[in-house]
Design a protein around this motif. Structure first.
Motif, PDB file in Angstrom:
ATOM      1  N   MET A 181       1.102  -1.459   0.300  1.00  0.00           N
ATOM      2  CA  MET A 181       0.022   0.112   0.024  1.00  0.00           C
ATOM      3  C   MET A 181       1.003   1.556  -0.256  1.00  0.00           C
ATOM      4  SD  MET A 181      -2.804   1.026  -0.420  1.00  0.00           S
ATOM      5  CE  MET A 181      -4.540   1.680   0.322  1.00  0.00           C
ATOM      6  N   LEU A 182       1.660   1.211   0.885  1.00  0.00           N
ATOM      7  CA  LEU A 182       2.601   2.326   1.254  1.00  0.00           C
ATOM      8  C   LEU A 182       3.148   3.266  -0.753  1.00  0.00           C
ATOM      9  CD1 LEU A 182       3.990   4.323   2.457  1.00  0.00           C
ATOM     10  CD2 LEU A 182       5.910   2.886   3.265  1.00  0.00           C
ATOM     11  N   TYR A 183       3.775   1.821  -2.021  1.00  0.00           N
ATOM     12  CA  TYR A 183       3.904   2.150  -2.853  1.00  0.00           C
ATOM     13  C   TYR A 183       3.369   2.643  -3.689  1.00  0.00           C
ATOM     14  CZ  TYR A 183       0.590  -1.293  -4.195  1.00  0.00           C
ATOM     15  OH  TYR A 183      -0.039  -2.338  -4.833  1.00  0.00           O
ATOM     16  N   LEU A 184       1.635   2.660  -3.505  1.00  0.00           N
ATOM     17  CA  LEU A 184       0.702   3.895  -4.263  1.00  0.00           C
ATOM     18  C   LEU A 184       1.156   5.009  -3.785  1.00  0.00           C
ATOM     19  CD1 LEU A 184      -2.425   2.527  -3.610  1.00  0.00           C
ATOM     20  CD2 LEU A 184      -1.010   1.980  -5.633  1.00  0.00           C
ATOM     21  N   VAL A 185       2.009   5.317  -2.782  1.00  0.00           N
ATOM     22  CA  VAL A 185       2.332   6.813  -2.443  1.00  0.00           C
ATOM     23  C   VAL A 185       3.115   7.316  -3.346  1.00  0.00           C
ATOM     24  CG1 VAL A 185       3.060   7.606   0.316  1.00  0.00           C
ATOM     25  CG2 VAL A 185       0.707   6.297  -0.379  1.00  0.00           C
ATOM     26  N   TYR A 186       4.311   5.996  -2.831  1.00  0.00           N
ATOM     27  CA  TYR A 186       5.366   6.509  -3.929  1.00  0.00           C
ATOM     28  C   TYR A 186       5.591   6.907  -5.511  1.00  0.00           C
ATOM     29  CZ  TYR A 186       7.963   4.955   0.812  1.00  0.00           C
ATOM     30  OH  TYR A 186       8.040   4.537   1.525  1.00  0.00           O
ATOM     31  N   ILE A 187       4.768   5.937  -5.828  1.00  0.00           N
ATOM     32  CA  ILE A 187       3.783   6.633  -7.008  1.00  0.00           C
ATOM     33  C   ILE A 187       3.490   7.857  -7.567  1.00  0.00           C
ATOM     34  CG2 ILE A 187       2.294   5.554  -8.782  1.00  0.00           C
ATOM     35  CD1 ILE A 187       3.040   2.911  -8.000  1.00  0.00           C
ATOM     36  N   LEU A 188       2.266   8.155  -5.834  1.00  0.00           N
ATOM     37  CA  LEU A 188       1.275   9.465  -6.497  1.00  0.00           C
ATOM     38  C   LEU A 188       2.752  10.523  -5.739  1.00  0.00           C
ATOM     39  CD1 LEU A 188      -0.901  10.788  -6.199  1.00  0.00           C
ATOM     40  CD2 LEU A 188      -1.063  10.920  -3.791  1.00  0.00           C
ATOM     41  N   ILE A 189       3.420  10.415  -5.328  1.00  0.00           N
ATOM     42  CA  ILE A 189       4.790  11.651  -4.921  1.00  0.00           C
ATOM     43  C   ILE A 189       5.538  11.576  -6.005  1.00  0.00           C
ATOM     44  CG2 ILE A 189       6.932  11.959  -3.528  1.00  0.00           C
ATOM     45  CD1 ILE A 189       5.027  10.492  -1.056  1.00  0.00           C
ATOM     46  N   GLY A 190       6.257  10.917  -6.701  1.00  0.00           N
ATOM     47  CA  GLY A 190       6.373  10.902  -8.178  1.00  0.00           C
ATOM     48  C   GLY A 190       5.891  11.540  -9.628  1.00  0.00           C
ATOM     49  N   MET A 191       4.325  11.165  -9.681  1.00  0.00           N
ATOM     50  CA  MET A 191       4.085  12.038  -9.957  1.00  0.00           C
ATOM     51  C   MET A 191       4.085  13.478 -10.059  1.00  0.00           C
ATOM     52  SD  MET A 191       1.166   9.180 -10.905  1.00  0.00           S
ATOM     53  CE  MET A 191       0.192  10.554 -11.924  1.00  0.00           C
ATOM     54  N   LEU A 192       3.992  13.548  -8.620  1.00  0.00           N
ATOM     55  CA  LEU A 192       3.330  15.238  -8.497  1.00  0.00           C
ATOM     56  C   LEU A 192       4.915  15.442  -8.681  1.00  0.00           C
ATOM     57  CD1 LEU A 192       1.078  14.584  -4.983  1.00  0.00           C
ATOM     58  CD2 LEU A 192       0.444  15.480  -6.751  1.00  0.00           C
ATOM     59  N   ILE A 193       6.261  15.041  -8.781  1.00  0.00           N
ATOM     60  CA  ILE A 193       7.193  15.569  -8.385  1.00  0.00           C
ATOM     61  C   ILE A 193       7.661  15.983  -9.833  1.00  0.00           C
ATOM     62  CG2 ILE A 193       9.482  15.406  -7.862  1.00  0.00           C
ATOM     63  CD1 ILE A 193       9.172  14.027  -5.375  1.00  0.00           C
ATOM     64  N   VAL A 194       7.512  14.872 -11.168  1.00  0.00           N
ATOM     65  CA  VAL A 194       7.317  14.709 -12.230  1.00  0.00           C
ATOM     66  C   VAL A 194       6.537  16.325 -12.425  1.00  0.00           C
ATOM     67  CG1 VAL A 194       6.571  13.836 -14.374  1.00  0.00           C
ATOM     68  CG2 VAL A 194       8.543  13.233 -12.778  1.00  0.00           C
ATOM     69  N   LEU A 195       5.380  16.274 -11.915  1.00  0.00           N
ATOM     70  CA  LEU A 195       4.256  17.393 -12.836  1.00  0.00           C
ATOM     71  C   LEU A 195       4.985  18.770 -12.426  1.00  0.00           C
ATOM     72  CD1 LEU A 195       1.260  15.491 -11.990  1.00  0.00           C
ATOM     73  CD2 LEU A 195       2.063  15.968 -14.512  1.00  0.00           C
ATOM     74  N   GLY A 196       5.299  18.946 -10.410  1.00  0.00           N
ATOM     75  CA  GLY A 196       5.847  20.162 -10.667  1.00  0.00           C
ATOM     76  C   GLY A 196       7.104  20.257 -11.461  1.00  0.00           C
ATOM     77  N   VAL A 197       7.706  19.852 -11.728  1.00  0.00           N
ATOM     78  CA  VAL A 197       9.204  20.057 -11.906  1.00  0.00           C
ATOM     79  C   VAL A 197       8.579  20.670 -13.466  1.00  0.00           C
ATOM     80  CG1 VAL A 197      11.101  19.777 -12.672  1.00  0.00           C
ATOM     81  CG2 VAL A 197      10.833  18.815 -10.581  1.00  0.00           C
ATOM     82  N   ASN A 198       7.552  19.654 -14.001  1.00  0.00           N
ATOM     83  CA  ASN A 198       7.238  19.970 -15.812  1.00  0.00           C
ATOM     84  C   ASN A 198       6.706  21.656 -15.490  1.00  0.00           C
ATOM     85  OD1 ASN A 198       6.906  20.146 -18.271  1.00  0.00           O
ATOM     86  ND2 ASN A 198       4.550  18.644 -17.270  1.00  0.00           N
ATOM     87  N   LEU A 199       5.934  21.701 -14.732  1.00  0.00           N
ATOM     88  CA  LEU A 199       5.493  23.757 -15.158  1.00  0.00           C
ATOM     89  C   LEU A 199       6.512  24.695 -14.544  1.00  0.00           C
ATOM     90  CD1 LEU A 199       1.725  22.553 -12.348  1.00  0.00           C
ATOM     91  CD2 LEU A 199       2.298  23.128 -14.934  1.00  0.00           C
ATOM     92  N   LEU A 200       7.372  24.313 -13.150  1.00  0.00           N
ATOM     93  CA  LEU A 200       8.572  24.572 -13.054  1.00  0.00           C
ATOM     94  C   LEU A 200       8.977  24.959 -14.377  1.00  0.00           C
ATOM     95  CD1 LEU A 200       9.365  24.156  -9.518  1.00  0.00           C
ATOM     96  CD2 LEU A 200       8.512  26.405 -10.421  1.00  0.00           C
ATOM     97  N   ILE A 201       9.419  24.103 -15.026  1.00  0.00           N
ATOM     98  CA  ILE A 201      10.268  24.311 -15.871  1.00  0.00           C
ATOM     99  C   ILE A 201       9.975  25.278 -17.046  1.00  0.00           C
ATOM    100  CG2 ILE A 201      11.787  23.567 -18.220  1.00  0.00           C
ATOM    101  CD1 ILE A 201      12.631  21.063 -16.055  1.00  0.00           C
ATOM    102  N   THR A 202       8.604  24.649 -17.365  1.00  0.00           N
ATOM    103  CA  THR A 202       7.725  25.337 -18.550  1.00  0.00           C
ATOM    104  C   THR A 202       7.575  26.719 -17.568  1.00  0.00           C
ATOM    105  OG1 THR A 202       6.691  23.723 -19.251  1.00  0.00           O
ATOM    106  CG2 THR A 202       5.826  25.447 -19.911  1.00  0.00           C
ATOM    107  N   ALA A 203       7.632  27.329 -17.200  1.00  0.00           N
ATOM    108  CA  ALA A 203       7.098  28.709 -16.347  1.00  0.00           C
ATOM    109  C   ALA A 203       8.336  29.348 -16.216  1.00  0.00           C
ATOM    110  CB  ALA A 203       6.496  28.937 -14.985  1.00  0.00           C
ATOM    111  N   PHE A 204       9.421  28.817 -16.086  1.00  0.00           N
ATOM    112  CA  PHE A 204      11.130  29.673 -16.352  1.00  0.00           C
ATOM    113  C   PHE A 204      11.030  29.897 -17.552  1.00  0.00           C
ATOM    114  CE2 PHE A 204      15.565  28.923 -17.984  1.00  0.00           C
ATOM    115  CZ  PHE A 204      15.434  30.069 -16.867  1.00  0.00           C
TER     116      PHE A 204
END
Length: 61
Positions: free
Chosen positions: A1-24
């Motif tokens: 069950m903890l792996y789902l949390v890791y997957i969710l956190i990983g997806m949030l990190i990827v989306l956040g970095v994508n938005l930050l780079i695009t905004a930059f």
């Protein structure tokens, strides 16, 4: 069950970095290309280069 949390956190990190780079790069182009004052450069660049859907209808196309 903890792996789902890791997957969710990983997806949030990827989306956040994508938005930050695009905004930059959008802000960079806004300051470098000041002669294009007819349309907001940030919005134009961000909408053109962001691959995250901005409308719910874009998810189903």
């Amino acid at each position: 069950m903890l792996y789902l949390v890791y997957i969710l956190i990983g997806m949030l990190i990827v989306l956040g970095v994508n938005l930050l780079i695009t905004a930059f790069w959008a802000l960079h182009d806004m300051y470098v290309k000041k002669e294009n004052a007819d349309l907001p450069t940030f919005k134009k660049y961000f909408m053109k280069n962001n691959n995250i859907p901005t409308k719910m209808s874009d998810l189903f196309n």
